[in-house]
Design a protein around this motif. Structure first.
Motif, short mmCIF file in Angstrom:
data_model
loop_
_atom_site.label_atom_id
_atom_site.label_comp_id
_atom_site.label_asym_id
_atom_site.label_seq_id
_atom_site.Cartn_x
_atom_site.Cartn_y
_atom_site.Cartn_z
N LEU A 34 25.21 54.25 20.02
CA LEU A 34 24.55 53.53 21.10
C LEU A 34 25.31 52.23 21.38
O LEU A 34 25.99 51.71 20.49
N PRO A 35 25.20 51.71 22.60
CA PRO A 35 25.92 50.46 22.90
C PRO A 35 25.49 49.35 21.94
O PRO A 35 24.31 49.25 21.58
N ALA A 36 26.43 48.52 21.53
CA ALA A 36 26.13 47.47 20.56
C ALA A 36 26.92 46.21 20.89
O ALA A 36 28.07 46.28 21.31
N PHE A 37 26.26 45.07 20.71
CA PHE A 37 26.91 43.78 20.82
C PHE A 37 27.28 43.30 19.42
O PHE A 37 26.58 43.56 18.45
N GLU A 38 28.37 42.56 19.35
CA GLU A 38 28.73 41.93 18.08
C GLU A 38 27.65 40.92 17.70
O GLU A 38 27.21 40.11 18.52
N ASP A 39 27.19 40.97 16.45
CA ASP A 39 26.20 40.06 15.89
C ASP A 39 24.80 40.27 16.46
O ASP A 39 23.90 39.46 16.23
N ILE A 40 24.58 41.34 17.23
CA ILE A 40 23.25 41.64 17.76
C ILE A 40 22.87 43.06 17.34
O ILE A 40 23.66 43.99 17.48
N THR A 41 21.68 43.21 16.79
CA THR A 41 21.25 44.52 16.32
C THR A 41 19.86 44.82 16.88
O THR A 41 19.10 43.92 17.24
N PHE A 42 19.54 46.10 16.97
CA PHE A 42 18.20 46.51 17.39
C PHE A 42 17.24 46.37 16.21
O PHE A 42 17.63 46.46 15.04
N SER A 43 15.96 46.18 16.52
CA SER A 43 14.95 45.98 15.49
C SER A 43 13.71 46.78 15.84
O SER A 43 12.91 46.38 16.69
N GLY A 44 13.54 47.94 15.18
CA GLY A 44 12.36 48.76 15.40
C GLY A 44 12.45 49.56 16.69
O GLY A 44 13.02 49.12 17.68
N PHE A 45 11.88 50.75 16.67
CA PHE A 45 11.90 51.63 17.83
C PHE A 45 10.56 52.34 17.98
O PHE A 45 9.91 52.67 16.99
N ASP A 46 10.13 52.55 19.20
CA ASP A 46 9.12 53.55 19.49
C ASP A 46 9.52 54.28 20.75
O ASP A 46 10.33 53.78 21.55
N PHE A 47 8.97 55.47 20.95
CA PHE A 47 9.49 56.40 21.94
C PHE A 47 8.42 56.77 22.96
O PHE A 47 7.23 56.89 22.63
N ASP A 48 8.84 57.00 24.20
CA ASP A 48 8.02 57.62 25.23
C ASP A 48 8.80 58.80 25.80
O ASP A 48 9.97 58.65 26.20
N LEU A 49 8.16 59.95 25.84
CA LEU A 49 8.76 61.15 26.43
C LEU A 49 8.32 61.28 27.88
O LEU A 49 7.13 61.22 28.18
N GLU A 50 9.28 61.48 28.75
CA GLU A 50 8.98 61.72 30.16
C GLU A 50 9.77 62.94 30.60
O GLU A 50 10.58 63.48 29.86
N ASN A 51 9.53 63.38 31.82
CA ASN A 51 10.23 64.54 32.34
C ASN A 51 11.68 64.19 32.66
O ASN A 51 11.95 63.47 33.62
N GLY A 52 12.60 64.66 31.83
CA GLY A 52 14.01 64.45 32.07
C GLY A 52 14.64 63.31 31.28
O GLY A 52 15.85 63.14 31.33
N TYR A 53 13.84 62.54 30.56
CA TYR A 53 14.43 61.42 29.82
C TYR A 53 13.49 60.95 28.71
O TYR A 53 12.28 61.24 28.71
N ILE A 54 14.07 60.23 27.77
CA ILE A 54 13.33 59.59 26.69
C ILE A 54 13.52 58.09 26.83
O ILE A 54 14.64 57.60 27.02
N GLN A 55 12.44 57.34 26.73
CA GLN A 55 12.52 55.89 26.69
C GLN A 55 12.39 55.44 25.23
O GLN A 55 11.41 55.79 24.55
N ILE A 56 13.37 54.71 24.76
CA ILE A 56 13.35 54.17 23.40
C ILE A 56 13.15 52.67 23.51
O ILE A 56 14.04 51.94 23.96
N HIS A 57 11.98 52.20 23.12
CA HIS A 57 11.63 50.79 23.24
C HIS A 57 11.97 50.08 21.94
O HIS A 57 11.67 50.58 20.85
N THR A 58 12.55 48.90 22.06
CA THR A 58 13.03 48.21 20.86
C THR A 58 13.04 46.70 21.08
O THR A 58 12.90 46.22 22.21
#
Length: 528
Positions: free
Chosen positions: A454-478
């Motif tokens: 997944l795209p990443a910035f130097e010194d920046i990280t994602f923290s926790g995820f939850d998901f929503d399923l929709e027709n044709g895509y997944i939303q990953i909230h973080t």
């Protein structure tokens, strides 16, 4: 015929799970990154200390001003200026359509130390010098920052407008006849205030453009998946603002390194929905998953020779015609007591489907049964095969965040396509394959063991995820965290679309009880 004698190493990522997805030359995205107001507020909290430290270290140019004073008209020069104190804690940052970020700072304060020198412009040209302490307070700053892209599809910011005003300036002189100058310092303060105001906006524009674009430049928009393919997150259009959120649309397409080609099908238009309780949302589309299929299928990687060496030792399945005499009697009759190799290949890219019920896939291909005859592989018959796949999605959060596919179970279907041993019923073989699905699942998962970065910035990280399923895509909230000089971790956090208690997958046959390798072994021992 030599076409079936090759043994091809299957690539480590999405090998068998490749898809013909939608890819056209339009600006519709395969991947989207969305930043909410909560996210930009966090960015403000991170940026304010950085900007404060940057302002303390800036090189302030010497400047001069002329001013009428009680001692006459003088030329006043300020040099060797340093900023030991900055307070810009009262800040607000908002998104503004079509693609801007507006920032405002109120009640800011700056303290400045400098060397001063003055000379009276008329005779007798009295001059003096020393040091001074300057405090500028009640400062207001407003900035309009445009968010755009470079010609190569990289994110880029620029400062469109800057307004800076100092409400009050207090000066205390030291050295020389400072006691006298302090009596009319307000006369000199007005000139210094005007000079400072001319310097600050160019300085802020430079600091913001340089620092923010430096952070943006650390985003690796083209990342290798393995030695064969890479994923491209290059922006397909400039970012835009809707409903207090910034939307960044990227290609989200996987390419074969040696021959990168665009996929031929249409992409999906994504809605502009907003989730405000999380800092960011990643949109993973069917198209993004499916482009792996086009890359790996056209590269001719989705094929495999299955031999006895691929069967776990605890499973009493033998790749011989004797073992399969109960399932394909005609094979044993034509080639008694001979070794077998199965030539498995997809004849078209696999397809995924994402909807609110879950994630599924379909792989279509052929299985050619090859008999070892005097050192030569002889085709006995060929099956057309279809695998319906039940897929789980997980995100591994570590030094590099990656998206993983996990095949939960499969539903196989076969038909006799061609035979050199005469016509025969495939029903016993269909039963065998369905009972063997617990062997197929770990085999496929081994092929897809590498994740999609997944795209990443130097010194920046994602923290926790939850998901929503929709027709044709997944939303990953973080949420995100800024961790300067962060160290990599050997134990990534794992967030899964479905856990073991909530995941369900419908398989329309009578053999769902065979769900583990151990159960397969028990069944075949009893059968034999």
């Amino acid at each position: 015929k030599q076409w079936y004698q090759r043994r091809v190493r299957v690539p480590r990522l999405i090998a068998l799970l490749a898809v013909l997805g939608g890819c056209t030359g339009d600006i519709l995205p395969g991947f989207r990154f969305q930043v909410s107001q909560k996210g930009v507020d966090y960015g403000r909290d991170v940026l304010v200390p950085i900007l404060t430290d940057a302002l303390k270290t800036v090189d302030i140019p010497d400047f001069s001003t002329d001013q009428d004073t009680p001692i006459g008209h003088i030329t006043f020069k300020l040099s060797r200026a340093k900023i030991p104190y900055v307070d810009i804690s009262h800040t607000q940052v908002r998104f503004a359509p079509p693609a801007e970020v507006t920032g405002s700072i109120t009640n800011a304060a700056i303290k400045l130390n400098a060397h001063w020198y003055y000379r009276e412009d008329s005779w007798p040209h009295i001059s003096d010098s020393g040091s001074l302490d300057l405090t500028a307070s009640l400062i207001t700053i407003s900035l309009d920052i445009a968010v755009g892209t470079t010609s190569s599809g990289e994110p880029h910011i620029s400062t469109k407008a800057c307004r800076f005003d100092i409400g009050n300036v207090d000066i205390t002189f030291h050295g020389g006849t400072a006691w006298l100058y302090n009596l009319f310092s307000s006369f000199i303060a007005d000139g210094i205030k005007d000079a400072i105001q001319e310097q600050v906006c160019p300085l802020l524009k430079s600091v913001l453009s340089d620092d923010l674009n430096k952070i943006l430049s650390t985003v690796d928009l083209k990342t290798d998946i393995d030695e064969h393919c890479y994923i491209d997150y290059t922006l397909v259009e400039p970012p835009f603002v809707i409903k207090d959120s910034l939307f960044v649309n990227g290609k989200g397409e996987i390419y074969y390194k040696k021959d990168p080609q665009e996929c031929p099908s249409a992409k999906q238009k994504l809605p502009e929905t907003v989730r405000s309780d999380r800092m960011a949302t990643l949109w993973i589309t069917e198209y993004m998953l499916n482009t792996a299929g086009f890359a790996y299928q056209t590269a001719d990687f989705l094929q495999y020779n299955l031999t006895s060496a691929d069967i776990p030792p605890e499973i009493p399945i033998k790749m011989t015609t004797d073992f399969f005499k109960f399932f394909v009697p005609a094979l044993h009759k034509a080639y008694p007591d001979m070794d077998l190799t199965l030539w498995i290949q997809t004849d078209q890219p696999v397809t995924f489907d994402i909807n609110r019920a879950g994630v599924s896939g379909r792989a279509d291909g052929t299985i050619t049964w090859l008999v070892h005859v005097n050192g030569t592989l002889v085709p006995a018959f060929t099956l057309s095969a279809q695998l319906d796949l039940c897929v789980n999605i997980s995100v591994h959060l570590g030094s590099q965040s990656e998206l993983y596919l996990d095949i939960i179970t499969v539903e196989p279907h076969i038909q006799l396509l061609d035979s050199n041993i005469g016509n025969f019923s495939i029903l016993p073989l269909q039963t065998f394959i369905k009972f063997s699905r617990a062997l197929i699942v770990p085999f496929i998962n081994q092929l897809v063991k590498n994740g999609i970065p997944l795209p990443a910035f130097e010194d920046i990280t994602f923290s926790g995820f939850d998901f929503d399923l929709e027709n044709g895509y997944i939303q990953i909230h973080t949420d995100v965290k800024y961790i300067p000089d962060r160290l990599s971790t050997n134990a990534p956090e794992i967030y899964t679309l479905f856990d073991g208690d909530t995941f369900t997958c419908k398989i329309d046959d009578d053999y769902t009880m065979i769900n583990s390798v151990g159960e397969v072994g028990v069944f075949f021992n009893d059968f034999i």
